[in-house]
Design a protein around this motif. Sequence first.
Motif, PDB file in Angstrom:
ATOM      1  N   UNK A   1       0.827  -1.211   0.000  1.00 21.07           N
ATOM      2  CA  UNK A   1       0.000   0.000   0.000  1.00 21.07           C
ATOM      3  C   UNK A   1       0.860   1.258   0.000  1.00 21.07           C
ATOM      4  N   UNK A   2       2.019   1.206   0.656  1.00 20.28           N
ATOM      5  CA  UNK A   2       2.905   2.368   0.679  1.00 20.28           C
ATOM      6  C   UNK A   2       4.020   2.260  -0.358  1.00 20.28           C
ATOM      7  N   UNK A   3       4.413   1.056  -0.730  1.00 21.20           N
ATOM      8  CA  UNK A   3       5.527   0.874  -1.658  1.00 21.20           C
ATOM      9  C   UNK A   3       5.145   0.926  -3.119  1.00 21.20           C
ATOM     10  N   UNK A   4       3.947   0.468  -3.453  1.00 20.31           N
ATOM     11  CA  UNK A   4       3.492   0.440  -4.850  1.00 20.31           C
ATOM     12  C   UNK A   4       3.174   1.859  -5.313  1.00 20.31           C
ATOM     13  N   UNK A   5       3.665   2.236  -6.478  1.00 26.41           N
ATOM     14  CA  UNK A   5       3.436   3.584  -7.009  1.00 26.41           C
ATOM     15  C   UNK A   5       2.722   3.498  -8.365  1.00 26.41           C
ATOM     16  N   UNK A   6       1.841   4.433  -8.609  1.00 27.97           N
ATOM     17  CA  UNK A   6       1.123   4.530  -9.879  1.00 27.97           C
ATOM     18  C   UNK A   6       1.512   5.843 -10.541  1.00 27.97           C
TER      19      UNK A   6
END
Length: 145
Positions: free
Chosen positions: A70-75
Motif C-alpha cells: 500500500x505504501x511501496x506500490x506507485x502509480x
Amino acid sequence: MRQTTMTKPAEVTRTWYVVDGAGKTLGRLATEVAAVLRGKHKPTYTPNVDCGDYVIVINADKIEMTGNKLDGEKYYNHSGYAGGLRVRSARVMKEKYTIEWVERAIHGMLPHTKLGNVQRKHLFVYKGAEHPHAAQKPVELVIKG
C-alpha cells in the motif's frame, strides 16, 4: 484426424459474472477476472477473437493488498508536458480512486491491442454491493484467496 476448432465472432455466447471483492487480494482477483474477460476459461478459447464474458466487480473498496505494498506500490501518470509526472501510492489510489485502482490492475493483464480495448469494455467495477446490471442475471464467480 483431429481439427483445431477456431471460434468465429458470431458463435460466441457471453455470460455475465459478478465477483465480490470483499476480503480478496487485488492481484489474485485481477488475474482471475482478466482470464474470464479474455475467455480463457472456455474450451472454445481463440486468441484472436473476443470470446470473453462480462464481469462485474462489487465491493471494490474492500479489496486488500498484502505486505507493505500500500505504501511501496506507485502509480504513475504523465501529462506529456515537462514536469507533468504525477505519482500516487497504492494507499491513495485505494482511498480516493478505488474504481481506477482495480481497473488498472485488471487492464494491465489484458492485451495492449485493439482486441484488449474491446475486452476492457466488458469490465464494470463498483465500490459498494449494489450494481445496475440485475437485468442481465449475472452468475456469481467464486475466486480463491
